[in-house]
Scaffold this active site. Sequence first.
Site, PDB file in Angstrom:
ATOM      1  N   GLU A 114     134.824  23.700  17.692  1.00 41.27           N
ATOM      2  CA  GLU A 114     135.523  22.612  16.997  1.00 41.27           C
ATOM      3  C   GLU A 114     135.705  21.432  17.941  1.00 41.27           C
ATOM      4  O   GLU A 114     135.393  21.516  19.132  1.00 41.27           O
ATOM      5  CB  GLU A 114     136.871  23.101  16.474  1.00 41.27           C
ATOM      6  CG  GLU A 114     136.745  24.031  15.277  1.00 41.27           C
ATOM      7  CD  GLU A 114     138.074  24.552  14.804  1.00 41.27           C
ATOM      8  OE1 GLU A 114     138.635  23.956  13.884  1.00 41.27           O
ATOM      9  OE2 GLU A 114     138.562  25.549  15.349  1.00 41.27           O
ATOM     10  N   HIS A 166     143.998  15.271   9.955  1.00 41.34           N
ATOM     11  CA  HIS A 166     142.704  15.972  10.005  1.00 41.34           C
ATOM     12  C   HIS A 166     141.671  15.087   9.329  1.00 41.34           C
ATOM     13  O   HIS A 166     141.934  14.519   8.260  1.00 41.34           O
ATOM     14  CB  HIS A 166     142.827  17.320   9.281  1.00 41.34           C
ATOM     15  CG  HIS A 166     141.693  18.254   9.558  1.00 41.34           C
ATOM     16  ND1 HIS A 166     140.404  18.005   9.138  1.00 41.34           N
ATOM     17  CD2 HIS A 166     141.650  19.433  10.222  1.00 41.34           C
ATOM     18  CE1 HIS A 166     139.617  19.007   9.536  1.00 41.34           C
ATOM     19  NE2 HIS A 166     140.357  19.879  10.197  1.00 41.34           N
ATOM     20  N   ARG A 218     140.097  15.009  17.063  1.00 39.82           N
ATOM     21  CA  ARG A 218     140.468  14.624  15.700  1.00 39.82           C
ATOM     22  C   ARG A 218     140.968  13.210  15.537  1.00 39.82           C
ATOM     23  O   ARG A 218     140.699  12.554  14.539  1.00 39.82           O
ATOM     24  CB  ARG A 218     141.591  15.533  15.226  1.00 39.82           C
ATOM     25  CG  ARG A 218     141.044  16.751  14.672  1.00 39.82           C
ATOM     26  CD  ARG A 218     142.081  17.620  14.114  1.00 39.82           C
ATOM     27  NE  ARG A 218     141.399  18.891  13.997  1.00 39.82           N
ATOM     28  CZ  ARG A 218     141.979  20.020  13.757  1.00 39.82           C
ATOM     29  NH1 ARG A 218     143.284  20.059  13.614  1.00 39.82           N
ATOM     30  NH2 ARG A 218     141.269  21.105  13.660  1.00 39.82           N
ATOM     31  N   HIS A 256     148.081  16.597   8.851  1.00 42.62           N
ATOM     32  CA  HIS A 256     147.710  18.001   9.074  1.00 42.62           C
ATOM     33  C   HIS A 256     148.673  18.769   9.978  1.00 42.62           C
ATOM     34  O   HIS A 256     148.950  19.937   9.732  1.00 42.62           O
ATOM     35  CB  HIS A 256     146.311  17.999   9.701  1.00 42.62           C
ATOM     36  CG  HIS A 256     145.698  19.347   9.880  1.00 42.62           C
ATOM     37  ND1 HIS A 256     145.458  20.191   8.809  1.00 42.62           N
ATOM     38  CD2 HIS A 256     145.273  20.009  10.985  1.00 42.62           C
ATOM     39  CE1 HIS A 256     144.897  21.309   9.253  1.00 42.62           C
ATOM     40  NE2 HIS A 256     144.796  21.232  10.572  1.00 42.62           N
ATOM     41  N   ARG A 263     146.741  17.652  19.406  1.00 42.59           N
ATOM     42  CA  ARG A 263     146.470  19.098  19.480  1.00 42.59           C
ATOM     43  C   ARG A 263     144.974  19.374  19.357  1.00 42.59           C
ATOM     44  O   ARG A 263     144.313  18.850  18.463  1.00 42.59           O
ATOM     45  CB  ARG A 263     147.181  19.819  18.337  1.00 42.59           C
ATOM     46  CG  ARG A 263     146.873  21.298  18.283  1.00 42.59           C
ATOM     47  CD  ARG A 263     147.553  21.935  17.102  1.00 42.59           C
ATOM     48  NE  ARG A 263     146.986  21.492  15.866  1.00 42.59           N
ATOM     49  CZ  ARG A 263     146.159  22.209  15.114  1.00 42.59           C
ATOM     50  NH1 ARG A 263     145.789  23.426  15.489  1.00 42.59           N
ATOM     51  NH2 ARG A 263     145.688  21.739  13.983  1.00 42.59           N
TER      52      ARG A 263
END
Length: 557
Positions: free
Chosen positions: A127, A255, A302, A363, A398
Site C-alpha cells: 500500500e 482516503h 494518501r 477516513h 498514518r
Amino acid sequence: MANEDIGKGDKLPKQIRTNFLVIGSGIAGLSVALKLASLGKVIVLTKSKLDETNTSLAQGGIAAAWGKDDSPEQHMKDTLKVGNGLCEKDVVRKIVEYAPEAIIDLANLGVDFDRNKKTGEYDLGKEGGHTRKRVLHVGDYTGKAIQDVLIANAIKNENIELLKDHMAVDLLTQHHVKNYASKKDEKIHCWGVYAYDSPKKRVRTILSDFTILATGGAGKLYKHTTNSSIATGDGIAMAYRAGATVRDMEFIQFHPTMLFSKKVGQSFLISETLRGEGGILRLSSGEKFMSKYHELADLAPRDIVSRAIDKELKKSGEEYVYLDITHKDKDFIINRFPHIYKTCKEEGLDITQDWIPVVPSTHYTCGGVVTDEYGATDVERLYACGEVASVGLHGANRMASNSLLEGISIAQFIFEKIRTDYKKPHSFPSLPNWDDTGVFHTQEWVVISHGWKELRDFMWNYVGIVRSNSRLERANRRIFPLMEEIDAFYRKNPVKQDMLELRNLISVGELVIRSALFRKESRGLHYNEDFPNKDDKKFKVHTVIKSRGVSNEEHLE
Ligand code: FAD
Ligand code: SIN
C-alpha cells in the site's frame, strides 16, 4: 464483581462494579479485553452491535515486517517518512518490533491470513508509503475476519461480560463527586462511566478499577466518510471533558478512493491494496496523472494522492476520477478482491472490465487522546487504545495498515502495564447516579437532525482536504453557536444516542478547527493553501490541547 443498587424491574443493576471497563468492541477494545480477562473481571461496553465497528470495515490488512526482504527497521523508516516529522520514534520502534508477534497472536486466536498457494508463506500486499510488501490480509475483508475471531473469543471467555447497546456518556471523575476536597496537585482520576442503555432508555453507573477507551475515531464529523456510523469521536470528547490532554486533531486522513455513488449513504472503500496490485488512477480522458505529483505515483502516501485527485477534479469540474484494474487477470481480481468485486457488481460495475469511479473521503482520525507507550492517559487509571488515542505512531499522516497493528500492539502494552499495577488498593468515592427527573422534554428534536447536517456540511466544505485561513475562520464562527445550542439542549432533555453523539462530534469539530488554525504551515494531512510551504521547523511540534474538565451536574441525583 459486586453489584450495588439493583435497578427496579431491570435485569441489570443501576450501579455495577468491575475490575476493568473497556469501552468499544473493535480490534483495540476486544484485544485489550481478552488480555485483561486473565487478571480479573472485564465489562466491554459497546454502543451498537458488537461488530458495528470500523475494524469490521478494514479491507487492506495489517502491516508487519514479515517478508525476507523486510525488517522492523525498514517498517519504522517508512512510517516515520509518511508521518512527516511528528511520529514518536520510540513508540514507532516498539510497535513495529512487536508487529510480527501481533500477527502470531492473531493467528493463534484463529485469524487465517491468506497464504501464497505455491510457497505456503503468508501473502503480502502493498500500500501507499510502504517500500516493501508487508500487508497481511484475509482477501479484501481482513477487518471482518479479525473482528469475527475476536468476538468469538470474547464470547467464550467467562471473565468477559459484553454489554451491547450501551453508550458511554461521560467518564466519572472528581467533577462528579459533590463537595470533593481535592488535594494539592491531585491528578484527575477516572472511576468508570455513566452509560446509556439505549433500549431501556436509562443511564447506569459503571464503576471500574481501570477504564480503557477504545471508542475509535470521528469520521462522522464529515459529510463523506468511509467510516461506520459509530465513529462519532465519543472517546475523544469524553476524555477531553474529563480533563485529559488531546493532540494533533488537525490531522484528519482522507482516503483517496471511495466508490463514487449517487445512492444516499453509500460509502464503500476501494482498498489501496488494489493499487498495490497494479491499479491505476485515470482521468476521464484515460490519462494517468499520479506520476505528475509523486515519484511513487499511484502508491504515494494518501495525503498526496487525495490532494492530487482533489486538484484534478477542481480543474476538470468532474465529480470523480477512475481507478483501473482491468489490465489484470480476471480470476486474479475476483479471488484477490472478492468483497470489492461483489459490492461493485451490485452497483452495476464489473471491475474486471469497467473502470471504477472514485472520490476521496474522510477516513481516519490521526490525533486523539494523548497516551504514553503503555496507553496511559494523563488521567489516573484511564487508558486509551486504537483510533481514539494519539500514542505517536502516525504523526501527521498514518501509513496504510498501521492502524489495526496499533490497536493490537497497544492492547498488549496496556496489559503489561496494568498487570504490574492492578493489585494496588483502589477506593471509590460516593458517586451520584444519573437522574433525568425534572428535565424538560422538548418537542424540538429537529435541532439535532439539523445540527448533524450543518456540522458535517461545513466541516467538509471548510475543514477538508485543502484548507485556507478564511475557510477555517468561517468554520470557527459556525462551531460556537452549534456548541451553545447542543449544550442547552443537553441540559434540558433526557439523553438520547444521536443527541449525545452530536454533542461529542461538535466538541471534536471544535478541537479539529482550533488545531488547524494553530498550525500555520502545511504538514502531512493538514494542507493550508495560505501556507503552502511545507514543514516549517517552528511547527514541527504537536498541537496539544488540555481542558480543565467539566461536570454534568444538571443530570446527577
Ligand atoms: P473501532 O473498530 O471503530 O471500534 C470502536 C468501538 O467503540 C465500536 O465498538 C463502537 O461501538 C464503540 N464505541 C464508540 N463510542 C462509544 C461509546 N460512547 N460508548 C460505547 N461504545 C462506543 N486500518 C488498517 O490498519 N488496515 C486496513 O486495511 C484498514 N482499512 C480500513 C477500511 C475502512 C473502510 C475504514 C473505515 C478503516 C480502515 N482502517 C484500516 C482503519 C481501522 O479499521 C481502524 O482505525 C481501526 O479498526 C480502529 O479500531 P478501534 O478498535 O480503535 O475502533
Ligand atoms: C485500504 O484498504 O485501503 C485501507 C487501509 C487502511 O486504511 O489502512
